[in-house]
Design a protein around this motif. Structure first.
Motif, mmCIF file in Angstrom:
data_model
loop_
_atom_site.group_PDB
_atom_site.id
_atom_site.type_symbol
_atom_site.label_atom_id
_atom_site.label_comp_id
_atom_site.label_asym_id
_atom_site.label_seq_id
_atom_site.Cartn_x
_atom_site.Cartn_y
_atom_site.Cartn_z
ATOM 1 N N THR A 371 4.214 18.269 24.757
ATOM 2 C CA THR A 371 4.966 19.287 25.493
ATOM 3 C C THR A 371 5.080 18.914 26.966
ATOM 4 N N ARG A 372 3.995 18.424 27.545
ATOM 5 C CA ARG A 372 4.036 18.007 28.950
ATOM 6 C C ARG A 372 5.082 16.912 29.161
ATOM 7 N N ARG A 373 5.077 15.943 28.272
ATOM 8 C CA ARG A 373 6.035 14.834 28.382
ATOM 9 C C ARG A 373 7.467 15.299 28.097
ATOM 10 N N ALA A 374 7.634 16.199 27.137
ATOM 11 C CA ALA A 374 8.980 16.690 26.828
ATOM 12 C C ALA A 374 9.560 17.462 28.005
ATOM 13 N N ARG A 375 8.737 18.193 28.732
ATOM 14 C CA ARG A 375 9.208 18.887 29.937
ATOM 15 C C ARG A 375 9.662 17.869 30.981
ATOM 16 N N VAL A 512 19.620 14.224 46.083
ATOM 17 C CA VAL A 512 18.580 14.639 45.146
ATOM 18 C C VAL A 512 17.857 13.396 44.641
ATOM 19 N N VAL A 513 16.523 13.448 44.668
ATOM 20 C CA VAL A 513 15.705 12.348 44.171
ATOM 21 C C VAL A 513 14.922 12.833 42.958
ATOM 22 N N ASN A 514 15.000 12.084 41.879
ATOM 23 C CA ASN A 514 14.200 12.349 40.680
ATOM 24 C C ASN A 514 12.993 11.422 40.686
ATOM 25 N N VAL A 515 11.805 11.993 40.475
ATOM 26 C CA VAL A 515 10.578 11.202 40.359
ATOM 27 C C VAL A 515 9.894 11.610 39.059
ATOM 28 N N THR A 516 9.682 10.650 38.168
ATOM 29 C CA THR A 516 8.993 10.898 36.902
ATOM 30 C C THR A 516 7.751 10.022 36.843
ATOM 31 N N ASN A 517 6.608 10.652 36.700
ATOM 32 C CA ASN A 517 5.330 9.945 36.675
ATOM 33 C C ASN A 517 4.893 9.733 35.233
ATOM 34 N N LEU A 518 5.010 8.515 34.749
ATOM 35 C CA LEU A 518 4.581 8.175 33.394
ATOM 36 C C LEU A 518 3.231 7.462 33.399
ATOM 37 N N SER A 519 2.591 7.392 34.547
ATOM 38 C CA SER A 519 1.280 6.760 34.645
ATOM 39 C C SER A 519 0.194 7.754 34.252
ATOM 40 N N ASP A 520 -1.076 7.305 34.305
ATOM 41 C CA ASP A 520 -2.173 8.190 33.911
ATOM 42 C C ASP A 520 -2.913 8.774 35.104
ATOM 43 N N GLU A 530 12.436 19.189 50.441
ATOM 44 C CA GLU A 530 12.289 20.369 49.591
ATOM 45 C C GLU A 530 12.046 19.921 48.156
ATOM 46 N N VAL A 531 11.199 20.643 47.443
ATOM 47 C CA VAL A 531 11.043 20.455 46.007
ATOM 48 C C VAL A 531 11.985 21.438 45.313
ATOM 49 N N LEU A 532 12.977 20.907 44.639
ATOM 50 C CA LEU A 532 13.941 21.758 43.940
ATOM 51 C C LEU A 532 13.376 22.299 42.631
ATOM 52 N N LEU A 533 12.672 21.455 41.892
ATOM 53 C CA LEU A 533 12.162 21.845 40.572
ATOM 54 C C LEU A 533 11.135 20.819 40.137
ATOM 55 N N ALA A 534 10.117 21.260 39.439
ATOM 56 C CA ALA A 534 9.112 20.345 38.891
ATOM 57 C C ALA A 534 8.735 20.806 37.494
ATOM 58 N N SER A 535 8.439 19.843 36.631
ATOM 59 C CA SER A 535 8.092 20.171 35.245
ATOM 60 C C SER A 535 6.657 20.638 35.100
ATOM 61 N N ALA A 536 5.837 20.442 36.136
ATOM 62 C CA ALA A 536 4.435 20.849 36.127
ATOM 63 C C ALA A 536 4.038 21.233 37.547
ATOM 64 N N ASP A 546 2.691 12.469 33.566
ATOM 65 C CA ASP A 546 3.612 13.031 32.575
ATOM 66 C C ASP A 546 4.388 14.223 33.145
ATOM 67 N N SER A 547 4.884 14.039 34.363
ATOM 68 C CA SER A 547 5.613 15.108 35.040
ATOM 69 C C SER A 547 6.814 14.538 35.780
ATOM 70 N N THR A 548 7.785 15.421 36.027
ATOM 71 C CA THR A 548 8.979 15.065 36.807
ATOM 72 C C THR A 548 9.188 16.094 37.899
ATOM 73 N N ALA A 549 9.637 15.627 39.058
ATOM 74 C CA ALA A 549 10.034 16.522 40.149
ATOM 75 C C ALA A 549 11.408 16.109 40.663
ATOM 76 N N TRP A 550 12.201 17.118 41.024
ATOM 77 C CA TRP A 550 13.469 16.892 41.716
ATOM 78 C C TRP A 550 13.271 17.278 43.187
ATOM 79 N N LEU A 551 13.598 16.368 44.081
ATOM 80 C CA LEU A 551 13.367 16.549 45.508
ATOM 81 C C LEU A 551 14.687 16.531 46.257
#
Length: 565
Positions: A371-375, A512-520, A530-536, A546-551
């Motif tokens: 679920t975390r990764r799907a978000r 808009v910058v997308n950052v997705t952290n697939l590391s551990d 500004e942080v527009l939206l984050a999955s966690a 396992d999270s993404t943020a839109w900046l």
């Protein structure tokens, strides 16, 4: 004889607005049988979809793609079509479809219907006429009837392997009871392949396109688009076929079919789009389907087949953007569909790739991780250039349902001799409200339970429950699609890669910058306003695994625009 076209519905609506809507569209896939049941018989229907159109409008979709809604014996979930000019009686009537198309357009939502040109149902009038007519009859020329090999014709004409595993030829029985000719079916025996060298076949499908365009649909999704043309000499498949030389796949002659279809689509006011299901591994051959006089877009299956790994996903993104660039077509992005293990389940497995050949019962899954990764994946795909597809229920974070064997209906399960659980697990009816099955899928007074059983723990995943939870998957999707529509840098356009830490995907789309952290481990976010939206939830300026943020990085602010020339 080609079946006659039916006159246009007198109040047929016409798609309106931007002719390039499809380049940035968010398209929601509805599997009618499992979306919403209005009459209580346990099967989803068009009245159920109409009742939930406001939900789809609030979600923020631009179009709905309906999997086949036509009369069908449902040997393969409706992809065995018996009549293209009507609606399966379990789903409603043709008038229901016309009203649905019109209602959706009033909410700004276009309709895309599914066309299955490679084959028809064995109950289709043409095939029944062909069987009755016997060997050598003109009625058989619309299909691939052929004598068998061997002294008594007991051997199949070729050794071609079915896409559903197993044999591709079935032998008929002559009217006198003796063994007859064989007919080709690249899928199940209930789906005989059409002969696209026959003019009746071409004319019939051209009339079908006009039939639905006349009723206001904005596009067609073309199933198994690369399989139509076969080599009439019926050679075996070479060990390494050269491009265009496979006897049943991606043959050069198929492109003339789609050039003709494009001319039909372009003859209508408002953009009527052709969307191909094209499984072609070679990037150049894939792009050939998207030349300006052929299809508008094609499904990108590469991305959803990749592991949850930064290098893998970046390779896939670059591959698909590079493949589309020479023909100027936008890529599509999709995490699942009615054939694919749902992302919440897939991303929670040790092997997070997807391949039909590796599906097995009882594969362990960490649903919290998935679920975390799907978000995170939902935000990542929504930020990529092009159009976005959302399969019904993914916006709720539904997992693949583990169904008991006795309720399974998918032919892939049975043709694998029970090894493959099939695709029913991603087709379980939607949960809308309440604490017990049918979870609002059917009315309370329903006479039948849902056609596939819903897991009891879906009570926490209903639309009703998630609307009340600010941190739910549904609320995340709604906000992501709202921002995607509001931000001029998202949707169609260009992408500029940034170079963050290993295991991180970061790119800029205008400001808009997308950052997705697939590391551990958590990572520092790049400089932003500004942080527009984050999955966690973020920890200050640190993005969890396992999270993404839109900046937002504002042009003209103290920070330079990340994709400025």
């Amino acid at each position: 004889m080609t079946m006659p076209a039916v006159d246009t519905a007198p109040d047929a609506p016409q798609p309106h607005g931007d002719d390039l809507w499809w380049r940035s569209a968010v398209i929601y896939q509805v599997y009618v049988r499992s979306f919403a049941d209005a009459n209580g018989d346990g099967t989803g229907d068009l009245a159920g979809v109409r009742a939930h159109l406001p939900y789809l409008a609030e979600l923020g979709v631009d179009a709905i793609w309906f999997t086949p809604w036509y009369p069908s014996p449902l040997a393969d979930g409706g992809y065995d079509v018996a009549d293209y000019r009507d609606i399966h009686p379990a789903f409603g009537a043709l008038r229901d479809a016309e009203l649905l198309i019109a209602d959706a357009l009033r909410l700004g939502i276009r309709t895309i219907v599914d066309i299955v040109p490679n084959h028809v149902s064995s109950e289709h009038p043409w095939f029944r006429e062909a069987l009755a007519a016997g060997p050598g009859a003109p009625e058989r020329e619309r299909f691939w009837f052929h004598p068998g090999k061997g002294p008594n014709g007991d051997e199949m004409p070729t050794g071609w392997v079915s896409n559903f595993q197993g044999e591709t030829w079935t032998r008929t029985t002559n009217p006198d009871g003796t063994p007859g000719e064989w007919y080709l079916h690249l899928f199940t025996p209930e789906q005989p392949d059409l002969n696209w060298n026959h003019p009746d076949v071409r004319r019939e499908h051209e009339d079908i396109l006009r039939f639905w365009f006349d009723r206001g649909v904005a596009g067609v999704r073309i199933d198994s688009a690369g399989l139509l043309i076969k080599d009439p000499t019926l050679p075996e498949v070479p060990e390494r076929p050269a491009p265009g030389q496979h006897p049943t796949e991606d043959r050069d002659e198929v492109h003339e079919v789609y050039r003709t279809w494009r001319r039909i689509a372009d003859s209508y006011d408002g953009a009527r789009v052709l969307v191909g299901e094209v499984w072609v591994p070679d990037a150049k051959r894939f792009a050939d389907y998207l030349r300006p006089d052929e299809m508008h877009t094609a499904f990108n299956f590469d991305f959803m087949s990749r592991a949850w790994d930064a290098a893998e996903l970046r390779t896939s993104i670059d591959l698909m953007l590079d493949a589309h660039a020479p023909v100027g077509a936008p890529s599509t992005w999709v995490l699942s569909n009615h054939d694919v293990t749902r992302p919440v389940t897939r991303y929670g497995r040790e092997d997070s790739t997807f391949a039909f050949a590796t599906k097995r019962f009882g594969t362990p899954t960490d649903l919290e991780l998935g679920t975390r990764r799907a978000r995170a994946a939902a935000l990542l795909t929504a930020a990529l250039p092009g159009s976005l597809y959302v399969y019904q229920g993914d916006e709720l974070g539904l997992p693949e349902a583990e169904l008991p064997r006795e309720v399974l209906q998918d032919p892939m399960h049975f043709r694998s001799e029970g090894v493959d659980p099939g695709r029913d697990g991603c087709r379980v009816p939607m949960p809308w409200a309440g604490t017990a099955s049918p979870f609002g899928f059917s009315p309370d007074e329903a006479s039948e339970g849902p056609w596939l059983p819903q897991p009891a723990d879906w009570a926490a995943r209903t639309v009703e429950a998630q609307e009340a939870d600010p941190g739910s998957m549904l609320r995340l999707y709604r906000e992501a699609l709202r921002l995607r529509r509001a931000e001029p840098g998202l949707g169609d356009g260009r992408l500029r890669w940034l170079e963050p830490a290993p295991g991180v995907l970061a790119f800029a789309r205008h400001d808009v910058v997308n950052v997705t952290n697939l590391s551990d481990a958590p990572v520092e976010l790049p400089a932003h306003d500004e942080v527009l939206l984050a999955s966690a939830p973020l920890a200050g300026d640190r993005l969890p695994p396992d999270s993404t943020a839109w900046l937002r990085v504002r042009p003209g602010s103290s920070r330079s625009r990340p994709d400025a020339p």
